[in-house]
Design a protein around this motif. Structure first.
Motif, PDB file in Angstrom:
ATOM      1  N   ASP A  86     -22.872 -75.950  10.186  1.00  0.00           N
ATOM      2  CA  ASP A  86     -23.363 -77.035  11.031  1.00  0.00           C
ATOM      3  C   ASP A  86     -22.465 -77.169  12.260  1.00  0.00           C
ATOM      4  N   TYR A  87     -23.084 -77.393  13.417  1.00  0.00           N
ATOM      5  CA  TYR A  87     -22.303 -77.464  14.657  1.00  0.00           C
ATOM      6  C   TYR A  87     -21.267 -78.581  14.610  1.00  0.00           C
ATOM      7  N   ASP A  88     -21.565 -79.663  13.917  1.00  0.00           N
ATOM      8  CA  ASP A  88     -20.586 -80.751  13.818  1.00  0.00           C
ATOM      9  C   ASP A  88     -19.323 -80.287  13.098  1.00  0.00           C
ATOM     10  N   ASP A  89     -19.469 -79.424  12.088  1.00  0.00           N
ATOM     11  CA  ASP A  89     -18.289 -78.870  11.418  1.00  0.00           C
ATOM     12  C   ASP A  89     -17.521 -77.948  12.349  1.00  0.00           C
ATOM     13  N   ALA A  90     -18.264 -77.207  13.193  1.00  0.00           N
ATOM     14  CA  ALA A  90     -17.627 -76.266  14.110  1.00  0.00           C
ATOM     15  C   ALA A  90     -16.839 -76.972  15.211  1.00  0.00           C
ATOM     16  N   ALA A 103     -26.534 -54.361   9.106  1.00  0.00           N
ATOM     17  CA  ALA A 103     -25.256 -53.646   9.173  1.00  0.00           C
ATOM     18  C   ALA A 103     -24.289 -54.085   8.075  1.00  0.00           C
ATOM     19  N   ARG A 104     -24.694 -55.103   7.301  1.00  0.00           N
ATOM     20  CA  ARG A 104     -23.885 -55.607   6.183  1.00  0.00           C
ATOM     21  C   ARG A 104     -22.510 -56.090   6.664  1.00  0.00           C
ATOM     22  N   VAL A 105     -22.535 -56.860   7.729  1.00  0.00           N
ATOM     23  CA  VAL A 105     -21.324 -57.487   8.275  1.00  0.00           C
ATOM     24  C   VAL A 105     -21.333 -58.959   7.880  1.00  0.00           C
ATOM     25  N   PRO A 106     -20.249 -59.497   7.316  1.00  0.00           N
ATOM     26  CA  PRO A 106     -20.228 -60.933   7.007  1.00  0.00           C
ATOM     27  C   PRO A 106     -20.255 -61.754   8.299  1.00  0.00           C
ATOM     28  N   PHE A 107     -21.002 -62.862   8.279  1.00  0.00           N
ATOM     29  CA  PHE A 107     -21.115 -63.637   9.516  1.00  0.00           C
ATOM     30  C   PHE A 107     -21.382 -65.101   9.232  1.00  0.00           C
ATOM     31  N   LEU A 108     -20.988 -65.915  10.201  1.00  0.00           N
ATOM     32  CA  LEU A 108     -21.330 -67.330  10.257  1.00  0.00           C
ATOM     33  C   LEU A 108     -22.432 -67.493  11.293  1.00  0.00           C
ATOM     34  N   VAL A 117     -16.205 -59.268  11.104  1.00  0.00           N
ATOM     35  CA  VAL A 117     -16.798 -60.588  10.910  1.00  0.00           C
ATOM     36  C   VAL A 117     -17.448 -60.973  12.231  1.00  0.00           C
ATOM     37  N   ALA A 118     -18.423 -61.867  12.182  1.00  0.00           N
ATOM     38  CA  ALA A 118     -19.097 -62.298  13.407  1.00  0.00           C
ATOM     39  C   ALA A 118     -19.403 -63.787  13.328  1.00  0.00           C
ATOM     40  N   VAL A 119     -19.481 -64.399  14.508  1.00  0.00           N
ATOM     41  CA  VAL A 119     -19.941 -65.778  14.647  1.00  0.00           C
ATOM     42  C   VAL A 119     -21.066 -65.767  15.671  1.00  0.00           C
ATOM     43  N   VAL A 120     -22.234 -66.250  15.276  1.00  0.00           N
ATOM     44  CA  VAL A 120     -23.395 -66.167  16.148  1.00  0.00           C
ATOM     45  C   VAL A 120     -24.192 -67.466  16.076  1.00  0.00           C
ATOM     46  N   GLN A 121     -25.129 -67.577  17.010  1.00  0.00           N
ATOM     47  CA  GLN A 121     -26.093 -68.656  16.970  1.00  0.00           C
ATOM     48  C   GLN A 121     -27.112 -68.316  15.869  1.00  0.00           C
ATOM     49  N   GLY A 122     -28.154 -69.096  15.721  1.00  0.00           N
ATOM     50  CA  GLY A 122     -29.093 -68.878  14.631  1.00  0.00           C
ATOM     51  C   GLY A 122     -30.313 -68.081  14.988  1.00  0.00           C
ATOM     52  N   GLY A 123     -30.236 -67.228  16.021  1.00  0.00           N
ATOM     53  CA  GLY A 123     -31.391 -66.435  16.403  1.00  0.00           C
ATOM     54  C   GLY A 123     -31.700 -65.352  15.389  1.00  0.00           C
ATOM     55  N   LEU A 124     -32.974 -65.012  15.248  1.00  0.00           N
ATOM     56  CA  LEU A 124     -33.393 -64.076  14.203  1.00  0.00           C
ATOM     57  C   LEU A 124     -32.848 -62.677  14.430  1.00  0.00           C
ATOM     58  N   THR A 125     -32.942 -62.162  15.649  1.00  0.00           N
ATOM     59  CA  THR A 125     -32.583 -60.770  15.874  1.00  0.00           C
ATOM     60  C   THR A 125     -31.118 -60.499  15.575  1.00  0.00           C
ATOM     61  N   THR A 126     -30.226 -61.306  16.136  1.00  0.00           N
ATOM     62  CA  THR A 126     -28.802 -61.067  15.935  1.00  0.00           C
ATOM     63  C   THR A 126     -28.417 -61.193  14.471  1.00  0.00           C
ATOM     64  N   THR A 127     -28.920 -62.218  13.811  1.00  0.00           N
ATOM     65  CA  THR A 127     -28.561 -62.405  12.408  1.00  0.00           C
ATOM     66  C   THR A 127     -29.107 -61.276  11.534  1.00  0.00           C
ATOM     67  N   ILE A 157     -35.921 -73.563  29.327  1.00  0.00           N
ATOM     68  CA  ILE A 157     -35.330 -73.834  28.017  1.00  0.00           C
ATOM     69  C   ILE A 157     -33.872 -74.254  28.177  1.00  0.00           C
ATOM     70  N   GLU A 158     -33.153 -73.567  29.047  1.00  0.00           N
ATOM     71  CA  GLU A 158     -31.748 -73.918  29.273  1.00  0.00           C
ATOM     72  C   GLU A 158     -31.614 -75.327  29.853  1.00  0.00           C
ATOM     73  N   SER A 159     -32.543 -75.704  30.721  1.00  0.00           N
ATOM     74  CA  SER A 159     -32.478 -77.043  31.326  1.00  0.00           C
ATOM     75  C   SER A 159     -32.757 -78.140  30.316  1.00  0.00           C
ATOM     76  N   GLU A 160     -33.433 -77.795  29.209  1.00  0.00           N
ATOM     77  CA  GLU A 160     -33.779 -78.780  28.189  1.00  0.00           C
ATOM     78  C   GLU A 160     -32.695 -78.921  27.116  1.00  0.00           C
ATOM     79  N   SER A 161     -31.673 -78.098  27.158  1.00  0.00           N
ATOM     80  CA  SER A 161     -30.651 -78.104  26.112  1.00  0.00           C
ATOM     81  C   SER A 161     -29.432 -78.916  26.530  1.00  0.00           C
ATOM     82  N   VAL A 162     -28.790 -79.534  25.546  1.00  0.00           N
ATOM     83  CA  VAL A 162     -27.526 -80.252  25.763  1.00  0.00           C
ATOM     84  C   VAL A 162     -26.602 -79.941  24.586  1.00  0.00           C
ATOM     85  N   GLU A 163     -25.446 -79.431  24.868  1.00  0.00           N
ATOM     86  CA  GLU A 163     -24.406 -79.091  23.901  1.00  0.00           C
ATOM     87  C   GLU A 163     -24.931 -78.691  22.516  1.00  0.00           C
ATOM     88  N   HIS A 164     -25.430 -77.499  22.449  1.00  0.00           N
ATOM     89  CA  HIS A 164     -25.902 -76.892  21.202  1.00  0.00           C
ATOM     90  C   HIS A 164     -27.023 -77.709  20.544  1.00  0.00           C
TER      91      HIS A 164
END
Length: 411
Positions: free
Chosen positions: A368-372, A335-340, A319-329, A79-86
């Motif tokens: 959106d990653y382009d905004d980030a 925990a009722r923490v605001p996050f992006l 506050v938190a900044v995370v990827q879009g994975g289900l578990t972390t979000t 999976i990592e080998s198939e990814s390019v910059e987010h």
């Protein structure tokens, strides 16, 4: 050489647990379910056929990883080998895993040939599920299937070919299930009916939610933990080294190695964010597959690798900044923490399935990653979340107990 046979009723109950290695979310919920199964059957023996990074979590928990796990080909590395910059065209990446899937199914087949398991639990163990349906005569055990999404979905900007291919994959699954209903003795959806997307499997195919409701049992979400108390949160902050006056932002990208570009985007935004809010501190968690020393040093930032009990550390954040994975979000929502959250581009599960569920819980702000890419914009978005009202719905508890009760019937 002689063989000694033990009558079935005198054998200890044995379970083989297969936990998807793509990220760490499966491992946390699977551990919670396994613990509840042991509560119901104290003599239960559970073996895990698993890969890194799941084996890291299992090792810390004192679980028994089957020695044959060393023969498994790495899905995470692929999976990592198939990814390019987010950007991860995850459906295509799965389609390109044929050699890995065949290898890993054959390892599984050797393991179940050698040991008479009463139950095999596959948490998104796609290759085992697929090849058992193709070779039903190989099934000699009860088989339970766990998943948190149903339906391969096309990304709109990838054109008609991807839409055709995802529909074809869905149609094949539907046909397999219709022909071999006995193959899965339990189908458990980790969530609730409204968490299933209200979309079609493809032209001329059923509605995904309607089909899933008709064929699955629903355990509710499995967090694997109880939301920490205020005292536990305060203790976690002290253990991390942050005082009451510090504003803590935790940045995490899950258990795979595809999140490094997002970490670098956040690090670029740190100086501007701290200029706006000087008491802001950052804890960047790279996970087990990204080298913490590969990231630049930035004032106000601590970088760590794998962090056990990350959910408790997340609960201590402002506050938190995370990827879009289900578990972390969902841990942040509980925990009722605001996050992006910044879903990987072309990742239909993060971009559609997880996003749909988070909307149901009214949790998080999608970015959106382009905004980030713009450090000033991202800094402003992070600071804006600090102290913002959390209006998300509560995440239900007891999912592990409900899932274990469903699986226990097969023992």
């Amino acid at each position: 050489m002689s063989t000694t046979w033990t009558r079935a009723r005198r054998r200890p109950r044995q379970v083989l647990f297969l936990s998807s290695p793509i990220g760490l979310g499966h491992a946390r919920r699977d551990l919670a379910i396994a613990q509840r199964l042991r509560h119901l059957h104290p003599d239960l023996r559970i073996d895990w056929l698993a890969q890194h990074p799941v084996t890291k979590v299992l090792g810390d928990a004192g679980e028994r990883v089957h020695p044959a796990s060393a023969w498994l080909a790495s899905e995470s590395a692929h999976i990592e080998s198939e990814s390019v910059e987010h950007d991860l065209r995850v459906f295509q990446a799965i389609r390109d895993m044929d050699e890995i899937a065949v290898n890993n199914f054959m390892v599984f087949h050797d393991v179940v040939e050698q040991t008479p398991y009463d139950l095999v639990i596959g948490d998104e163990a796609w290759e085992v599920d697929y090849f058992l349906h193709e070779n039903p005569e190989l099934k000699r055990f009860s088989f339970a299937w766990l998943t948190d999404f149903v339906g391969w979905l096309p990304m709109p900007d990838l054109g008609d070919r991807e839409a055709l291919l995802t529909a074809d994959y869905n149609a094949e699954m539907l046909e397999q299930r219709a022909r071999h209903r006995r193959m899965r003795d339990r189908q458990v959806f980790v969530g609730n009916p409204e968490d299933v997307v209200d979309e079609s499997f493809g032209p001329g195919l059923p509605n995904i939610r309607e089909w899933t409701v008709a064929h699955y049992e629903f355990a509710g979400y499995v967090t694997g933990f109880e939301p920490p108390s205020a005292e536990e949160v305060a203790r976690s902050r002290r253990e991390l080294g942050y005082g009451a006056d510090d504003v803590l932002c935790i940045v995490a990208v899950g258990g795979s190695g595809v999140g490094e570009p997002l970490l670098r985007r956040v690090l670029d935004a740190v100086p501007s964010a701290r200029a706006r809010l000087p008491e802001l501190r950052f804890l960047v968690v790279t996970g087990p597959r990204i080298d913490p020393t590969s990231l630049p040093s930035v004032d106000g930032v601590e970088v760590r690798g794998y962090v056990p009990d990350l959910y408790l550390r997340m609960a201590a954040a402002d506050v938190a900044v995370v990827q879009g994975g289900l578990t972390t979000t969902m841990e942040l929502a509980a925990a009722r923490v605001p996050f992006l959250y910044v879903p990987l581009r072309h990742h239909f599960e993060q971009g559609v399935h997880v996003h749909h569920r988070l909307q149901n819980y009214r949790a998080g702000r999608r970015v959106d990653y382009d905004d980030a890419r713009d450090p000033e914009w991202l800094a402003g978005a992070i600071v804006e979340q600090v102290g913002s009202e959390v209006a998300s719905l509560p995440v239900e508890s007891g999912g592990a107990e409900r899932a274990a009760a469903m699986l226990e019937e097969l023992l």
